[in-house]
Design a protein around this motif. Structure first.
Motif, PDB file in Angstrom:
ATOM      1  N   GLU A  29       0.846  -1.203   0.000  1.00 35.53           N
ATOM      2  CA  GLU A  29       0.000   0.000   0.000  1.00 35.53           C
ATOM      3  C   GLU A  29       0.879   1.250   0.000  1.00 35.53           C
ATOM      4  N   ASP A  30       1.953   1.221   0.787  1.00 35.68           N
ATOM      5  CA  ASP A  30       2.894   2.333   0.831  1.00 35.68           C
ATOM      6  C   ASP A  30       3.626   2.484  -0.498  1.00 35.68           C
ATOM      7  N   VAL A  31       4.055   1.365  -1.066  1.00 37.73           N
ATOM      8  CA  VAL A  31       4.732   1.406  -2.365  1.00 37.73           C
ATOM      9  C   VAL A  31       3.802   2.002  -3.417  1.00 37.73           C
ATOM     10  N   GLY A  32       2.548   1.548  -3.428  1.00 36.62           N
ATOM     11  CA  GLY A  32       1.575   2.073  -4.386  1.00 36.62           C
ATOM     12  C   GLY A  32       1.313   3.557  -4.199  1.00 36.62           C
ATOM     13  N   ALA A  33       1.261   4.002  -2.958  1.00 38.28           N
ATOM     14  CA  ALA A  33       1.021   5.422  -2.681  1.00 38.28           C
ATOM     15  C   ALA A  33       2.180   6.297  -3.165  1.00 38.28           C
ATOM     16  N   MET A  54      12.613  14.508  -9.419  1.00 34.83           N
ATOM     17  CA  MET A  54      13.548  13.512  -9.940  1.00 34.83           C
ATOM     18  C   MET A  54      14.386  14.046 -11.104  1.00 34.83           C
ATOM     19  N   ASP A  55      14.015  15.208 -11.624  1.00 35.63           N
ATOM     20  CA  ASP A  55      14.720  15.825 -12.754  1.00 35.63           C
ATOM     21  C   ASP A  55      15.479  17.058 -12.251  1.00 35.63           C
ATOM     22  N   PRO A  56      16.591  16.855 -11.540  1.00 39.21           N
ATOM     23  CA  PRO A  56      17.260  17.986 -10.885  1.00 39.21           C
ATOM     24  C   PRO A  56      17.812  19.033 -11.847  1.00 39.21           C
ATOM     25  N   ASN A  57      18.173  18.639 -13.051  1.00 40.46           N
ATOM     26  CA  ASN A  57      18.700  19.620 -14.002  1.00 40.46           C
ATOM     27  C   ASN A  57      17.597  20.277 -14.832  1.00 40.46           C
ATOM     28  N   GLY A  58      16.354  19.824 -14.679  1.00 43.17           N
ATOM     29  CA  GLY A  58      15.219  20.464 -15.327  1.00 43.17           C
ATOM     30  C   GLY A  58      15.204  20.364 -16.839  1.00 43.17           C
ATOM     31  N   ASN A  59      15.828  19.335 -17.402  1.00 40.92           N
ATOM     32  CA  ASN A  59      15.878  19.218 -18.857  1.00 40.92           C
ATOM     33  C   ASN A  59      14.679  18.481 -19.455  1.00 40.92           C
ATOM     34  N   GLY A  60      13.789  17.960 -18.595  1.00 47.91           N
ATOM     35  CA  GLY A  60      12.601  17.273 -19.092  1.00 47.91           C
ATOM     36  C   GLY A  60      12.825  15.807 -19.423  1.00 47.91           C
ATOM     37  N   TYR A  61      13.999  15.293 -19.101  1.00 46.74           N
ATOM     38  CA  TYR A  61      14.335  13.895 -19.353  1.00 46.74           C
ATOM     39  C   TYR A  61      14.861  13.262 -18.066  1.00 46.74           C
ATOM     40  N   LEU A  62      14.489  12.018 -17.827  1.00 49.92           N
ATOM     41  CA  LEU A  62      15.019  11.282 -16.681  1.00 49.92           C
ATOM     42  C   LEU A  62      15.941  10.175 -17.183  1.00 49.92           C
ATOM     43  N   SER A  63      17.152  10.186 -16.695  1.00 51.01           N
ATOM     44  CA  SER A  63      18.075   9.100 -16.997  1.00 51.01           C
ATOM     45  C   SER A  63      17.804   7.960 -16.025  1.00 51.01           C
ATOM     46  N   LEU A  64      18.367   6.805 -16.316  1.00 52.93           N
ATOM     47  CA  LEU A  64      18.237   5.667 -15.405  1.00 52.93           C
ATOM     48  C   LEU A  64      18.833   6.017 -14.044  1.00 52.93           C
ATOM     49  N   ALA A  65      19.936   6.736 -14.030  1.00 54.69           N
ATOM     50  CA  ALA A  65      20.571   7.134 -12.767  1.00 54.69           C
ATOM     51  C   ALA A  65      19.663   8.068 -11.965  1.00 54.69           C
ATOM     52  N   GLU A  66      18.982   8.986 -12.643  1.00 48.76           N
ATOM     53  CA  GLU A  66      18.061   9.889 -11.940  1.00 48.76           C
ATOM     54  C   GLU A  66      16.869   9.137 -11.373  1.00 48.76           C
ATOM     55  N   VAL A  67      16.374   8.158 -12.114  1.00 49.35           N
ATOM     56  CA  VAL A  67      15.269   7.334 -11.615  1.00 49.35           C
ATOM     57  C   VAL A  67      15.731   6.536 -10.400  1.00 49.35           C
ATOM     58  N   ASP A  68      16.887   5.935 -10.509  1.00 47.77           N
ATOM     59  CA  ASP A  68      17.449   5.142  -9.418  1.00 47.77           C
ATOM     60  C   ASP A  68      17.628   6.003  -8.162  1.00 47.77           C
ATOM     61  N   LYS A  69      18.202   7.160  -8.331  1.00 43.21           N
ATOM     62  CA  LYS A  69      18.429   8.082  -7.212  1.00 43.21           C
ATOM     63  C   LYS A  69      17.101   8.574  -6.638  1.00 43.21           C
ATOM     64  N   GLY A  70      16.136   8.832  -7.498  1.00 48.26           N
ATOM     65  CA  GLY A  70      14.827   9.281  -7.035  1.00 48.26           C
ATOM     66  C   GLY A  70      14.116   8.224  -6.206  1.00 48.26           C
ATOM     67  N   LEU A  71      14.232   6.968  -6.614  1.00 49.61           N
ATOM     68  CA  LEU A  71      13.613   5.883  -5.843  1.00 49.61           C
ATOM     69  C   LEU A  71      14.219   5.788  -4.454  1.00 49.61           C
ATOM     70  N   ARG A  72      15.526   5.990  -4.386  1.00 55.06           N
ATOM     71  CA  ARG A  72      16.219   5.879  -3.101  1.00 55.06           C
ATOM     72  C   ARG A  72      16.021   7.119  -2.235  1.00 55.06           C
ATOM     73  N   ASP A  73      16.260   8.305  -2.789  1.00 58.48           N
ATOM     74  CA  ASP A  73      16.296   9.529  -1.988  1.00 58.48           C
ATOM     75  C   ASP A  73      14.944  10.214  -1.829  1.00 58.48           C
ATOM     76  N   ILE A  74      14.168  10.258  -2.885  1.00 56.86           N
ATOM     77  CA  ILE A  74      12.907  10.996  -2.851  1.00 56.86           C
ATOM     78  C   ILE A  74      11.773  10.110  -2.365  1.00 56.86           C
ATOM     79  N   LEU A  75      11.603   8.968  -3.019  1.00 55.71           N
ATOM     80  CA  LEU A  75      10.504   8.071  -2.646  1.00 55.71           C
ATOM     81  C   LEU A  75      10.842   7.202  -1.438  1.00 55.71           C
ATOM     82  N   GLN A  76      12.119   7.021  -1.179  1.00 58.75           N
ATOM     83  CA  GLN A  76      12.592   6.199  -0.058  1.00 58.75           C
ATOM     84  C   GLN A  76      11.963   4.805  -0.077  1.00 58.75           C
ATOM     85  N   LEU A  77      12.041   4.186  -1.241  1.00 62.87           N
ATOM     86  CA  LEU A  77      11.529   2.825  -1.409  1.00 62.87           C
ATOM     87  C   LEU A  77      12.648   1.827  -1.153  1.00 62.87           C
ATOM     88  N   ASP A  78      13.105   1.784   0.081  1.00 61.69           N
ATOM     89  CA  ASP A  78      14.216   0.911   0.447  1.00 61.69           C
ATOM     90  C   ASP A  78      13.877  -0.560   0.247  1.00 61.69           C
TER      91      ASP A  78
END
Length: 133
Positions: A29-33, A54-78
């Protein structure tokens, strides 16, 4: 020879360790939220804010590294952060949803218009990853 044998033992030990990741100890439920992929105005707003984070440089594109970092740091989906194959597969699926002109940066990245599919794919692949661990 001893060094080689020691390395093999370490690798086998890593493979054979029981994983703490199972269907029972993940709060789905938390993951889905945290992955708002629904087609509702509220989810759209949350997705938009999440994409911007998740797009810190604001270029409108997400790299795999940005997605990976976003899952860890922003969403905290440990619980599912170590599911790298699931993350990579979801990324590959999403980046190919909306065709980009050949040679444009959109071919290799997830664009805002593909982000909902990325979130939905992440959820689906995370569940599959855990089921087959």
């Amino acid at each position: 020879r001893f060094e080689l044998l020691a390395r093999v033992v370490v690798i086998v030990a890593k493979w054979s360790k029981p994983t703490a990741m199972s269907i029972e100890n993940i709060d789905w439920e938390d993951v889905g939220a945290k992955l708002p992929y629904e087609r509702t105005p509220d989810a759209f707003q949350r997705r938009s804010e999440l994409f911007d984070l998740m797009d810190p440089n604001g270029n409108g594109y997400l790299s795999l590294a940005e997605v990976d970092k976003g899952l860890r740091d922003i969403l905290q989906l440990d619980e599912v952060f170590d599911a790298k194959p699931a993350i990579m597969r979801a990324f590959q699926d999403a980046k190919n949803v909306a065709p980009s002109p050949e040679g444009s940066p959109g071919e290799d990245y997830v664009q805002r218009k593909e982000f909902r599919i990325l979130l939905q794919s992440l959820r689906n692949y995370f569940e599959l990853w855990v089921m087959f661990q």
